[in-house]
Design a protein around this motif. Structure first.
Motif, PDB file in Angstrom:
ATOM      1  N   THR A   1       0.824  -1.200   0.000  1.00  0.00           N
ATOM      2  CA  THR A   1       0.000   0.000   0.000  1.00  0.00           C
ATOM      3  C   THR A   1       0.860   1.251   0.000  1.00  0.00           C
ATOM      4  OG1 THR A   1      -1.632  -1.211   1.273  1.00  0.00           O
ATOM      5  CG2 THR A   1      -1.882   1.156   1.205  1.00  0.00           C
ATOM      6  N   CYS A   2       1.986   1.193   0.698  1.00  0.00           N
ATOM      7  CA  CYS A   2       2.799   2.394   0.862  1.00  0.00           C
ATOM      8  C   CYS A   2       3.916   2.530  -0.158  1.00  0.00           C
ATOM      9  CB  CYS A   2       3.413   2.399   2.266  1.00  0.00           C
ATOM     10  SG  CYS A   2       2.204   2.406   3.577  1.00  0.00           S
ATOM     11  N   ALA A   3       4.176   1.472  -0.913  1.00  0.00           N
ATOM     12  CA  ALA A   3       5.400   1.417  -1.711  1.00  0.00           C
ATOM     13  C   ALA A   3       5.488   2.503  -2.768  1.00  0.00           C
ATOM     14  CB  ALA A   3       5.514   0.042  -2.381  1.00  0.00           C
ATOM     15  N   PHE A   4       4.350   3.007  -3.227  1.00  0.00           N
ATOM     16  CA  PHE A   4       4.384   3.951  -4.331  1.00  0.00           C
ATOM     17  C   PHE A   4       4.153   5.389  -3.878  1.00  0.00           C
ATOM     18  CE2 PHE A   4       4.563   0.659  -7.419  1.00  0.00           C
ATOM     19  CZ  PHE A   4       3.934  -0.397  -6.813  1.00  0.00           C
TER      20      PHE A   4
ATOM     21  N   PHE B   1      -6.227   3.631   5.531  1.00  0.00           N
ATOM     22  CA  PHE B   1      -6.195   2.580   4.514  1.00  0.00           C
ATOM     23  C   PHE B   1      -6.768   3.083   3.194  1.00  0.00           C
ATOM     24  CE2 PHE B   1      -8.503  -0.740   2.216  1.00  0.00           C
ATOM     25  CZ  PHE B   1      -7.472  -1.631   1.942  1.00  0.00           C
ATOM     26  N   PHE B   2      -7.944   3.703   3.251  1.00  0.00           N
ATOM     27  CA  PHE B   2      -8.589   4.139   2.007  1.00  0.00           C
ATOM     28  C   PHE B   2      -7.934   5.387   1.420  1.00  0.00           C
ATOM     29  CE2 PHE B   2     -11.984   1.385   3.678  1.00  0.00           C
ATOM     30  CZ  PHE B   2     -12.186   0.605   2.549  1.00  0.00           C
ATOM     31  N   THR B   3      -7.306   6.200   2.258  1.00  0.00           N
ATOM     32  CA  THR B   3      -6.541   7.321   1.734  1.00  0.00           C
ATOM     33  C   THR B   3      -5.381   6.828   0.881  1.00  0.00           C
ATOM     34  OG1 THR B   3      -7.111   8.718   3.634  1.00  0.00           O
ATOM     35  CG2 THR B   3      -5.185   9.365   2.337  1.00  0.00           C
ATOM     36  N   LEU B   4      -4.676   5.817   1.374  1.00  0.00           N
ATOM     37  CA  LEU B   4      -3.558   5.259   0.615  1.00  0.00           C
ATOM     38  C   LEU B   4      -4.039   4.611  -0.681  1.00  0.00           C
ATOM     39  CD1 LEU B   4      -1.488   3.772   3.566  1.00  0.00           C
ATOM     40  CD2 LEU B   4      -0.900   5.758   2.169  1.00  0.00           C
ATOM     41  N   GLU B   5      -5.191   3.928  -0.623  1.00  0.00           N
ATOM     42  CA  GLU B   5      -5.748   3.355  -1.855  1.00  0.00           C
ATOM     43  C   GLU B   5      -6.085   4.460  -2.855  1.00  0.00           C
ATOM     44  OE1 GLU B   5      -5.945   0.379  -2.936  1.00  0.00           O
ATOM     45  OE2 GLU B   5      -5.416  -0.762  -1.138  1.00  0.00           O
TER      46      GLU B   5
ATOM     47  N   LEU C   1      -4.694   7.463  -3.053  1.00  0.00           N
ATOM     48  CA  LEU C   1      -3.453   8.014  -3.587  1.00  0.00           C
ATOM     49  C   LEU C   1      -2.840   7.088  -4.638  1.00  0.00           C
ATOM     50  CD1 LEU C   1      -1.969   9.365  -0.254  1.00  0.00           C
ATOM     51  CD2 LEU C   1      -2.722  10.757  -2.182  1.00  0.00           C
ATOM     52  N   ASN C   2      -2.926   5.786  -4.418  1.00  0.00           N
ATOM     53  CA  ASN C   2      -2.432   4.845  -5.434  1.00  0.00           C
ATOM     54  C   ASN C   2      -3.284   4.896  -6.701  1.00  0.00           C
ATOM     55  OD1 ASN C   2      -0.175   3.895  -4.128  1.00  0.00           O
ATOM     56  ND2 ASN C   2      -1.198   2.170  -3.189  1.00  0.00           N
ATOM     57  N   LEU C   3      -4.578   5.166  -6.532  1.00  0.00           N
ATOM     58  CA  LEU C   3      -5.435   5.341  -7.708  1.00  0.00           C
ATOM     59  C   LEU C   3      -5.020   6.586  -8.485  1.00  0.00           C
ATOM     60  CD1 LEU C   3      -7.853   4.307  -9.319  1.00  0.00           C
ATOM     61  CD2 LEU C   3      -9.338   5.703  -7.861  1.00  0.00           C
ATOM     62  N   PHE C   4      -4.657   7.648  -7.766  1.00  0.00           N
ATOM     63  CA  PHE C   4      -4.148   8.855  -8.443  1.00  0.00           C
ATOM     64  C   PHE C   4      -2.899   8.521  -9.261  1.00  0.00           C
ATOM     65  CE2 PHE C   4      -5.925  11.727  -4.821  1.00  0.00           C
ATOM     66  CZ  PHE C   4      -7.200  11.599  -5.347  1.00  0.00           C
ATOM     67  N   THR C   5      -2.042   7.652  -8.732  1.00  0.00           N
ATOM     68  CA  THR C   5      -0.846   7.231  -9.466  1.00  0.00           C
ATOM     69  C   THR C   5      -1.233   6.523 -10.762  1.00  0.00           C
ATOM     70  OG1 THR C   5       0.474   7.009  -7.444  1.00  0.00           O
ATOM     71  CG2 THR C   5       1.243   5.794  -9.372  1.00  0.00           C
ATOM     72  N   LEU C   6      -2.244   5.652 -10.686  1.00  0.00           N
ATOM     73  CA  LEU C   6      -2.717   4.945 -11.877  1.00  0.00           C
ATOM     74  C   LEU C   6      -3.262   5.927 -12.915  1.00  0.00           C
ATOM     75  CD1 LEU C   6      -4.553   1.935 -10.186  1.00  0.00           C
ATOM     76  CD2 LEU C   6      -2.491   1.801 -11.594  1.00  0.00           C
TER      77      LEU C   6
ATOM     78  N   THR D   1      -4.138  -0.494  -5.171  1.00  0.00           N
ATOM     79  CA  THR D   1      -2.786  -0.917  -4.809  1.00  0.00           C
ATOM     80  C   THR D   1      -2.415  -2.239  -5.471  1.00  0.00           C
ATOM     81  OG1 THR D   1      -2.898   0.236  -2.703  1.00  0.00           O
ATOM     82  CG2 THR D   1      -1.280  -1.524  -2.875  1.00  0.00           C
ATOM     83  N   ALA D   2      -3.336  -3.191  -5.465  1.00  0.00           N
ATOM     84  CA  ALA D   2      -3.073  -4.492  -6.095  1.00  0.00           C
ATOM     85  C   ALA D   2      -2.897  -4.322  -7.594  1.00  0.00           C
ATOM     86  CB  ALA D   2      -4.203  -5.465  -5.784  1.00  0.00           C
ATOM     87  N   PHE D   3      -3.730  -3.504  -8.208  1.00  0.00           N
ATOM     88  CA  PHE D   3      -3.606  -3.232  -9.643  1.00  0.00           C
ATOM     89  C   PHE D   3      -2.225  -2.651  -9.939  1.00  0.00           C
ATOM     90  CE2 PHE D   3      -5.891  -2.162 -13.672  1.00  0.00           C
ATOM     91  CZ  PHE D   3      -4.896  -1.401 -14.279  1.00  0.00           C
ATOM     92  N   LEU D   4      -1.828  -1.659  -9.155  1.00  0.00           N
ATOM     93  CA  LEU D   4      -0.570  -0.966  -9.387  1.00  0.00           C
ATOM     94  C   LEU D   4       0.630  -1.894  -9.277  1.00  0.00           C
ATOM     95  CD1 LEU D   4       0.586   1.877  -9.908  1.00  0.00           C
ATOM     96  CD2 LEU D   4       0.623   2.230  -7.437  1.00  0.00           C
ATOM     97  N   LYS D   5       0.590  -2.819  -8.344  1.00  0.00           N
ATOM     98  CA  LYS D   5       1.750  -3.669  -8.082  1.00  0.00           C
ATOM     99  C   LYS D   5       1.760  -4.960  -8.908  1.00  0.00           C
ATOM    100  CE  LYS D   5       4.579  -5.537  -4.338  1.00  0.00           C
ATOM    101  NZ  LYS D   5       5.783  -4.809  -4.760  1.00  0.00           N
ATOM    102  N   TYR D   6       0.572  -5.516  -9.221  1.00  0.00           N
ATOM    103  CA  TYR D   6       0.541  -6.863  -9.786  1.00  0.00           C
ATOM    104  C   TYR D   6      -0.062  -6.964 -11.186  1.00  0.00           C
ATOM    105  CZ  TYR D   6       1.452  -7.983  -4.905  1.00  0.00           C
ATOM    106  OH  TYR D   6       2.002  -8.042  -3.654  1.00  0.00           O
ATOM    107  N   ALA D   7      -0.538  -5.874 -11.750  1.00  0.00           N
ATOM    108  CA  ALA D   7      -1.234  -5.943 -13.037  1.00  0.00           C
ATOM    109  C   ALA D   7      -0.333  -6.508 -14.148  1.00  0.00           C
ATOM    110  CB  ALA D   7      -1.738  -4.560 -13.435  1.00  0.00           C
ATOM    111  N   VAL D   8      -0.921  -7.398 -14.960  1.00  0.00           N
ATOM    112  CA  VAL D   8      -0.206  -8.034 -16.066  1.00  0.00           C
ATOM    113  C   VAL D   8      -1.089  -7.970 -17.317  1.00  0.00           C
ATOM    114  CG1 VAL D   8       0.822 -10.176 -16.948  1.00  0.00           C
ATOM    115  CG2 VAL D   8       0.994  -9.619 -14.508  1.00  0.00           C
ATOM    116  N   ASP D   9      -0.453  -7.661 -18.441  1.00  0.00           N
ATOM    117  CA  ASP D   9      -1.142  -7.644 -19.732  1.00  0.00           C
ATOM    118  C   ASP D   9      -1.272  -9.086 -20.230  1.00  0.00           C
ATOM    119  OD1 ASP D   9      -2.094  -7.242 -22.271  1.00  0.00           O
ATOM    120  OD2 ASP D   9      -0.279  -6.257 -23.031  1.00  0.00           O
TER     121      ASP D   9
END
Length: 427
Positions: A23-26, A164-168, A170-175, A202-210
């Motif tokens: 959650t925090c890595a990005f 928790f949801f704030t971090l999610e 913020l990760n959505l903003f990154t996406l 967060t899961a999308f950002l870290k694990y997404a695969v085409d």
């Protein structure tokens, strides 16, 4: 076959810690003051400041955040989740249905080539991927139509799980800023989960695969992308390829509950020594694996031994009822009978109410059996406190809030009140 890691408690701790790191890595490390505020407009100001500190552009801090609005229904849904309002049997019947089984088996056939590749690369059996798919969105039928931005912002502005949801969010903003998703795509569940498999940002950002090799990841429209991402996710968080999630078992009559603490792991051989058997009355295997005994409805309900892969499932969703549904449906997709217990006459257990559970927790605290702050949820602390009370008062120590427990604790509380010294009232 590879035996599982013996230090299962460390495994659980690792998974929980890993989720935090994910959650925090990005996000740059900056002040973690909560953005929650009863005034939603002020909360948006706080969120914009935090996003600005994290280095997001004015498009995020002004345009995107300015267009966010609260959804009142989201808070109501957050407080009324089915894990807390249904009996275990009701929960399972709704999710491990004949429909889920029939369509799930069709999906196994339709996507055979894809699943062959995923099993070879990630080591996650296909039936688990299909089971998650069925439970999350009924195989894509119900991906959710709420604004993910508005849902996450609403939950971030609520005190209960704001960070928790704030971090999610913020990760959505990154996406969004990295153009991995567009604002127009962002529809999902009330909790902000997205696509066929309901990934949080967060899961999308870290694990997404085409998965379909078209140069982008679309978890809403591409089944291949969603399933490949799911396989990668489960593999990365520790799925043991040659092990199952657990199994339903039969406890012997007069089982020694005092010899087994709940939410704790023991060698499978230990349960074999205690007389636990498979549902067909065959002895348990001698396989070297750690197992936890779980009784979702107490000693009168079904019994399960849970293995390390069960904790991997719970990393996806921190509900034991959900994780059991995944395992049981996966079993049915490859020919198993499902939950044996539901075929019996005992399967209609009455569930305690939220208020009854909260009062019980208060009573246990008063008597010195610590449950933490009463919240009406039958969690690990409550199971442990109930078990300790049951052992002290020679009840069956199954850790479950059954009728016998309520009767006994009310009796003990009344006896405690009767021996309390009376205060003289002098005028």
């Amino acid at each position: 076959m590879t035996s599982s890691h013996p230090l299962v408690k460390q495994v659980i701790t690792f998974f929980n810690y890993r989720k935090f790191l994910t959650t925090c890595a990005f996000i740059p490390l900056f002040a973690n003051a909560t953005i929650a505020d009863e005034n939603f407009n002020q909360c948006k100001v706080n969120l914009a400041e935090r996003a600005k500190t994290a280095g997001f552009s004015s498009y995020i801090t002004e345009t995107v955040i300015n267009n966010i609005s609260p959804i009142e229904r989201v808070i109501a849904l957050d407080k009324k989740q089915p894990e807390f309002t249904q009996t275990f049997e009701q929960y399972i019947k709704a999710r491990v249905s004949t429909y889920h089984e029939r369509v799930g088996k069709q999906k196994l056939v339709e996507n055979k080539v894809l699943f062959d590749k995923l099993e070879q690369k990630y080591g996650v059996p296909r039936q688990y991927l299909v089971s998650f798919w069925g439970l999350e969105t009924v195989f894509g039928k119900h991906k959710g139509k709420m604004s993910v931005l508005n849902s996450l912002a609403t939950l971030a502005c609520d005190q209960r799980r704001s960070e928790f949801f704030t971090l999610e969010l913020l990760n959505l903003f990154t996406l969004i800023e990295s153009e991995k998703v567009s604002v127009e795509q962002l529809q999902g569940s009330w909790a902000g989960a997205m696509g066929h498999m309901q990934f949080m940002p967060t899961a999308f950002l870290k694990y997404a695969v085409d998965g379909d090799n078209d140069g982008k990841v679309d978890i809403w429209q591409s089944e291949a992308d969603a399933l490949t991402t799911a396989a990668n996710y489960l593999n990365q968080i520790g799925w043991q390829a040659k092990e199952r999630w657990g199994r339903e078992v039969k406890l012997p009559e007069n089982f020694a509950f005092e010899k087994v603490a709940f939410d704790q792991y023991y060698p499978l051989s230990y349960f074999q020594q205690l007389g636990v058997k498979q549902t067909n009355n065959q002895v348990l295997s001698t396989y070297d694996i750690q197992a936890e005994l779980y009784l979702p409805s107490g000693h009168k309900g079904p019994a399960f031994l849970l293995y390390p892969n069960f904790n991997v499932i719970m990393t996806w969703n921190l509900s034991k009822s959900y994780a059991l549904s995944v395992g049981l449906l996966a079993n049915k997709l490859v020919g198993a009978n499902g939950l044996e217990f539901l075929q019996t006459e005992q399967a209609n257990a009455n569930r305690y109410s939220f208020v009854e559970m909260k009062n019980l927790q208060s009573q246990l605290n008063t008597l010195g059996f610590e449950t933490g702050k009463p919240d009406g949820i039958w969690g690990p602390k409550s199971r442990d406190a109930i078990r300790s009370f049951q052992l002290k008062h020679e009840l069956i120590a199954d850790g479950y809030p059954n009728k016998e427990l309520f009767t006994k604790i009310n009796l003990v509380m009344s006896e405690t009140d009767s021996v309390m010294p009376k205060v003289d009232k002098q005028s």
